[in-house]
Design an enzyme around this catalytic site. Structure first.
Site, PDB file in Angstrom:
ATOM      1  N   ARG A 107       1.198  -1.538  -6.722  1.00  0.00           N
ATOM      2  CA  ARG A 107       1.518  -1.009  -5.402  1.00  0.00           C
ATOM      3  C   ARG A 107       2.153  -2.138  -4.615  1.00  0.00           C
ATOM      4  O   ARG A 107       2.229  -3.272  -5.060  1.00  0.00           O
ATOM      5  CB  ARG A 107       0.307  -0.357  -4.710  1.00  0.00           C
ATOM      6  N   ASP A 136       7.579  -1.277   4.106  1.00  0.00           N
ATOM      7  CA  ASP A 136       7.925  -0.435   2.952  1.00  0.00           C
ATOM      8  C   ASP A 136       9.309   0.171   3.091  1.00  0.00           C
ATOM      9  O   ASP A 136       9.938   0.530   2.098  1.00  0.00           O
ATOM     10  CB  ASP A 136       6.869   0.655   2.767  1.00  0.00           C
ATOM     11  N   ASN A 139       5.414   0.819   7.658  1.00  0.00           N
ATOM     12  CA  ASN A 139       4.476  -0.013   6.910  1.00  0.00           C
ATOM     13  C   ASN A 139       3.147   0.740   6.856  1.00  0.00           C
ATOM     14  O   ASN A 139       3.016   1.834   7.411  1.00  0.00           O
ATOM     15  CB  ASN A 139       4.332  -1.388   7.567  1.00  0.00           C
TER      16      ASN A 139
END
Ligand code: MRU
Length: 369
Positions: free
Chosen positions: A54, A248, A258
């Site tokens: 991740r 992200d 994020n």
């Protein structure tokens, strides 16, 4: 970076077998340090989907290794349509982090021009490794730029520890090495600048408590884990010098998606006049988007992540327990968007810039669509 004193990357080709890609199993940390072997494109998809790996940069790199695994295992005259299918399949594993799409699209464009199996497989191997090493270089560059900010605050504080608040895990576990938000911290630490990190636990998956705390411990960086709601109080009492987080997906105008909870930290930082920095490689910038709140897709995850808590019993057994009754409904949004106006600056591999389109364009003129 180091685990029990030994250097690791989060993803690497098996030293004795080029058809296996190894990743650290982040689902088991901090209780167990283990690896998962990826051998097929669906292994790579599953690893991204089930959070074995991740963090935006790492899922991007896992995606391109997935493309490589797909090609070496399944090649015939229909390899081009299959390549496109694998690319779409891998991209669908997680929707918010744009790195996955950016890296896979880059990989597909490079491979489509190949003709033989030998050529395409060799190229896929080479390019996946090149993208991996590029991520490391960019994380390190982010570290060097961000370190200057920490050093300046340290001087203002006459060498008193610089208190940095972070959220989720934007560390080397989320990348390949160095991290994004943690890279400046590691650089500062290595330079002998005293730093202390407030680690948001980051419900519901607790990436801060489980991963960032473990990572900082491995590196010997002073840190304190705090429940997610603590940051505002610390900021009001002068206990946070700067916030340093990852992203992200960031729009071309500087809005930052994020981990859920980032927006609330940005509001508290804004109210308390505390600098709020976002560290990110350009592979986290979606140059096609302008309005983060309206346009960035926000992943909604399984309610089990909220209802069940995983932990270690005194017997040593790792288990999950239910913390919410079985009847109440539960929502689990994975990310939120912090509008650019709350962000002091972005720290990228090409330098530090304001979170606006003029400054982002100045740093990445070739990316403007
Ligand atoms: O859901 P996750 O654990 O993949 O979320 C990761 C984050 O939100 C990180 O902060 C992000 O990827 C920052 S970049 C290292």
């Amino acid at each position: 970076m180091k685990i029990s004193g030994k250097n690791y990357h989060t993803i690497f080709v098996h030293p004795d077998n080029k058809s296996i890609v190894q990743v650290i199993d982040q689902r088991k940390l901090p209780f167990e340090f283990d690896f998962v072997y990826l051998k097929t494109v669906s292994d790579a998809f599953d690893a991204i989907k089930n959070m074995t790996v991740r963090g935006a940069p790492l899922i991007g790199v896992t995606g391109v290794f997935g493309i490589y695994l797909g090609l070496i295992n399944d090649f015939d005259e229909n390899w081009r349509p299959r390549l496109i299918k694998s690319a779409e399949y891998l991209k669908s594993a997680r929707p918010t982090a744009v790195n996955l799409t950016i890296l896979i699209d880059e990989m597909v464009a490079l491979l489509e021009v190949c003709s033989s199996k030998e050529e395409v497989c060799e190229k896929a191997f080479k390019e996946a490794n090149r993208m991996k090493l590029r991520e490391i270089d960019w994380s390190e560059a982010i570290g060097n730029y961000g370190c200057e900010l920490i050093e300046a605050i340290s001087k203002e504080k006459n060498g008193q520890p610089v208190n940095i608040l972070t959220h989720c895990n934007a560390g080397w576990l989320a990348c390949i090495d160095w991290g994004t938000a943690t890279a400046p911290i590691y650089k500062a630490f290595q330079k002998g600048i005293p730093v202390h990190v407030w680690v948001d636990e980051t419900r519901p998956r607790n990436q801060g408590a489980r991963l960032t705390a473990w990572e900082l411990l491995q590196e010997g960086v002073s840190h304190t884990v705090i429940p997610d709601n603590t940051g505002g109080h610390l900021m009001q009492h002068g206990m946070v010098d700067l916030c340093l987080l990852g992203s992200d997906r960031t729009t071309s105008t500087g809005d930052v998606a994020n981990k859920i909870g980032t927006y609330l930290k940005a509001l508290a930082a804004f109210d308390n006049n505390i600098p709020f920095y976002v560290a990110l490689p350009s592979t986290s910038i979606d140059f096609t988007l302008k309005d983060g709140v309206r346009e960035i897709p926000i992943e909604q995850r399984d309610s089990e992540e909220v209802c069940l808590m995983e932990g270690k019993l005194e017997t040593g057994e790792v288990t999950k327990i239910r913390i919410i009754n079985e009847m109440s409904s539960v929502a689990n949004y994975g990310f939120d968007v912090t509008p650019a106006k709350f962000i002091t600056a972005l720290i990228t591999e090409r330098g530090i810039c304001k979170a606006n389109s003029t400054d982002i364009t100045r740093l990445f003129p070739e990316k403007i669509v």
